[in-house]
Write an enzyme that holds these catalytic residues in place. Structure first.
Site, PDB file in Angstrom:
ATOM      1  N   ASP A  73       0.802  -1.223   0.000  1.00  0.00           N
ATOM      2  CA  ASP A  73       0.000   0.000   0.000  1.00  0.00           C
ATOM      3  C   ASP A  73       0.835   1.273   0.000  1.00  0.00           C
ATOM      4  O   ASP A  73       0.401   2.297  -0.537  1.00  0.00           O
ATOM      5  CB  ASP A  73      -0.994   0.005   1.162  1.00  0.00           C
ATOM      6  CG  ASP A  73      -0.357  -0.267   2.515  1.00  0.00           C
ATOM      7  OD1 ASP A  73       0.886  -0.459   2.579  1.00  0.00           O
ATOM      8  OD2 ASP A  73      -1.093  -0.303   3.516  1.00  0.00           O
ATOM      9  N   ASP A 451       3.282   1.109  13.361  1.00  0.00           N
ATOM     10  CA  ASP A 451       2.650  -0.217  13.395  1.00  0.00           C
ATOM     11  C   ASP A 451       3.428  -1.289  14.150  1.00  0.00           C
ATOM     12  O   ASP A 451       2.819  -2.166  14.748  1.00  0.00           O
ATOM     13  CB  ASP A 451       2.353  -0.748  11.982  1.00  0.00           C
ATOM     14  CG  ASP A 451       1.396   0.133  11.207  1.00  0.00           C
ATOM     15  OD1 ASP A 451       0.583   0.825  11.839  1.00  0.00           O
ATOM     16  OD2 ASP A 451       1.475   0.146   9.972  1.00  0.00           O
TER      17      ASP A 451
END
Length: 735
Positions: A73, A451
């Protein structure tokens, strides 16, 4: 940079939507002048973390054994090298100005021409993001030709795991189709060199998904429509048989569970098209879904959903999820694999059928996961979960037992349908934000990322054996600081469920949470700093609340009334009593000489109104401060921030750090991402920023690299660069 929202784009009708093709690699910078290859000759490699990002698509070539492609992404695309057993990055040439093109919306291969590959690039559709582009290659991605689009693509927005939205027409290799989110369907008849908008029966909406997938079934092309409402009046699947006219597919499923087509796969043996659906595009926000197949010979639809969402979880909850990745076995008729998605309660799985969907087996139930190569995948638990965000699934057309599926952090693979391990070598997708290279100890690097928190790298060529920093485990790291005169002491901050700050007394190998933390830390953990000897901590929380100070290792905290709200605390590397902070609102440098108790204004009028800056202190020197103000330039103070002088050798500075001094030099080497002439690049200076040497080249640019950079204090010439989607890159002079 993973959060996103959708914006409206005008629908193009019959107008040209492509600019002239340009050759790659591309240059960067405001003038886009020709870049000079690095004269010093640097070798660039990834610091190995092991994936660390969302794999949004994986595509096996249908006619070449051992050839596959992978998309992410925010981190570009890769090609599988079967001989080396690793993925090869294909888009590292994308430069600073084109950072938005590191998100890959879709990819396509040509079954009849094995060396051809196509990428549709564009990370965001918001007004501040640039338009998308299509790359085309005749040599499997070694070199590219580029066509700029006049529409935006959204590789890091909702629905990024759908697809593929790019397809080579099964009737003509010169014809390509590209589905967009807000601008309808585009078509190219010259292998991607130019694109035209074509008529499509459904009109894009302001906040919808548009076309979610394109798939060939025989000589027909099917398109998934993500703006359906689940009714027959607004269908979700369309088809063309002649490449000109599109019609809704008759008899298609309706209802919430079949609202958005996520993925589709065609079984050429049985001539059946399998479609995985969700009630939302994902990868989040889904609660219902289904799987259906269409027999293309007579138009008969059959539901073949492995498990119905909505059942009990066994703990009083409801098992809600959708379906995501799907693939068919090219060698065995009726053999299909399909993944659940957004199934947080009972954990996602991959189902497999060998009888066309009449019966299914959950591959998770007997799965053995080996994450020894990437230990962080346990995320502090006893063992890893089978997966989440599974919208990318691939089935090797030459090996029926070779299945892969992508998650939010890795790509798992199996060759016996039972034993699974990350098949991720070469892929590094972290959004790195903080870097420390210790002057001593076992680790050469500590990295703080989005993350996946903080990692401790004893070896740069292997995923850290201790995985991510635990006790507590963070999602995204927001701060990382080492005591300059006591490098065994490190502190970190970040988002987590069991605390938002921690300290280490062994250089980052092991951690312990602060005994207490300010209440605001839970919702807005910001940057943290420790002074030179580790006796004082300063923690900032942005605009959410005042900064706080602790002089007892986090046992108690007190508010800092004079600390500029929202500033980043910076410790003097020599004097434990000194801290610094830069207030971007007023362009003022604040300093403390009483161990952070009070701050007073020093230099003023430096800049204002821009929250992106970086203040760093040169190691081994008290009061030697360097302030990067983006295109406002680079400033230096040698008197602790009382005065600053603009550095004339560069006109832009985005991030700056220090490393071991060159032989005979008295000042540490300086590393910078910035601009000395017309391009934004990576530079080194061995003479206190009087002159600079570019050390990256046109093949190694990695999009946006403005978060952090640091040299290694023990190895002259070695530099670490934080990227937004390609992890941590490190370079060393070729000797």
């Amino acid at each position: 940079m993973r959060a996103s929202s959708l914006s409206r784009r005008a629908v193009l009708a019959g107008t040209a939507v492509a600019a002239a093709a340009v050759s790659l690699p591309l240059t960067q910078g405001r003038a886009r002048a020709a870049a000079t290859p690095a004269p010093s000759g640097y070798r660039w490699r990834n610091v190995v973390q092991g994936g660390t990002g969302f794999i949004t698509g994986v595509l096996f070539h249908p006619s070449v054994e051992g050839l596959a492609y992978l998309r992410t992404d925010i981190g570009g695309a890769y090609r599988w090298d079967d001989r080396a057993d690793r993925w090869i990055p294909l888009t590292d040439h994308i430069g600073w100005d084109d950072w938005n093109l590191l998100g890959v919306e879709a990819m396509a291969v040509d079954p009849a021409h094995p060396n051809r590959v196509y990428l549709a690039l564009g990370t965001y559709t918001q007004p501040w993001a640039g338009n998308g582009a299509v790359l085309r290659s005749e040599d499997r991605g070694t070199t590219w030709q580029r066509t700029d689009l006049t529409v935006k693509l959204g590789a890091n927005e909702d629905g990024r795991g759908c697809g593929e939205r790019l397809l080579v027409d099964p009737r003509d290799s010169d014809t390509l189709w590209l589905g967009t989110r807000h601008d309808g369907l585009l078509k190219s008849t010259d292998r991607g060199a130019s694109w035209q908008a074509v008529n499509f029966p459904a009109a894009p909406s302001a906040t919808g998904q548009g076309i979610t997938l394109l798939v060939a079934a025989g000589r027909s092309v099917y398109a998934g429509w993500g703006d359906s409402d689940g009714t027959a009046e607004k269908p979700s699947l369309y088809r063309t048989s002649d490449g000109t006219t599109w019609q809704a597919v008759p008899g298609q499923p309706t209802g919430t569970a079949a609202k958005v087509p996520i993925r589709a796969a065609y079984d050429r043996h049985t001539r059946e098209l399998y479609v995985a659906y969700g009630d939302a595009p994902g990868p989040n926000g889904q609660s219902d879904g289904s799987v259906h197949k269409l027999r293309t010979t007579d138009g008969k639809w059959t539901e073949v959903t492995p498990a119905k969402p909505g059942g009990p979880t066994g703990d009083g909850g409801t098992d809600t999820f959708a379906y995501g990745g799907i693939a068919v076995d090219a060698r065995r008729p009726g053999t299909v694999v399909v993944a659940t998605n957004n199934r947080w309660s009972l954990v996602d799985t991959v189902y497999r059928t060998t009888d066309g969907g009449r019966t299914w087996t959950s591959l998770k139930d007997k799965a053995v996961l080996d994450v020894s190569e990437t230990p962080y995948l346990t995320f502090g638990a006893d063992k890893p979960k089978f997966g989440w965000w599974i919208q990318a699934v691939g089935l090797d057309p030459f090996d029926s037992r070779h299945v892969v599926y992508g998650t939010g952090a890795t790509l798992y693979g199996t060759r016996d349908l039972r034993h699974w391990a990350p098949q991720i070598r070469g892929v590094e997708e972290a959004s790195a934000r903080h870097l420390i290279s210790p002057p001593a100890g076992k680790a050469h690097l500590l990295s703080g990322c989005g993350d996946v928190g903080v990692m401790y790298h004893e070896r740069l060529t292997a995923s850290p054996s201790r995985g991510m920093a635990s006790n507590p485990v963070f999602g995204s790291a927001t701060g990382l600081s080492m005591a300059a005169a006591r490098p065994s002491y490190v502190v970190r901050s970040g988002y987590g469920d069991h605390g938002n700050g921690a300290f280490s007394r062994d250089g980052g190998r092991t951690w312990a949470p602060f005994a207490t933390q300010p209440a605001v830390a839970k919702s807005a953990p910001g940057p943290i700093a420790t002074n030179a000897d580790g006796s004082v901590l300063l923690w900032s929380f942005g605009t959410a609340g005042p900064g706080h100070r602790s002089a007892d290792n986090g046992a108690t905290w007190s508010e800092l009334g004079s600390f500029p709200k929202g500033a980043v605390p910076v410790a003097d590397p020599v004097d434990p009593a000194r801290f610094y902070a830069f207030d971007t609102t007023t362009g003022t440098l604040f300093a403390s000489t009483d161990s952070g108790r009070t701050f007073t204004a020093r230099a003023t009028g430096l800049t204002s109104g821009d929250s992106e800056f970086q203040l760093v202190a040169a190691p081994g020197r008290s009061g030697d401060l360097w302030l990067s103000l983006k295109w406002n330039g680079l400033y230096r103070s040698t008197d602790g921030g009382a005065t600053f002088t603009k550095v004339s050798s560069c006109w832009a500075s985005y991030t700056l750090g220090f490393g071991k001094a060159a032989e005979g030099a008295s000042h540490p080497a300086i590393y910078m991402v910035g601009s000395t002439e017309s391009i934004t690049a990576v530079y080194r200076s061995d003479d206190e920023a009087k002159t600079w040497t570019r050390i990256n080249d046109d093949r190694h640019q990695w999009g946006w690299t403005g978060a952090a950079i640091t040299g290694d204090p023990r190895v002259y010439g070695r530099v670490y660069i934080a990227t937004n989607g390609r992890g941590v890159q490190y370079g060393e002079p070729v000797r």
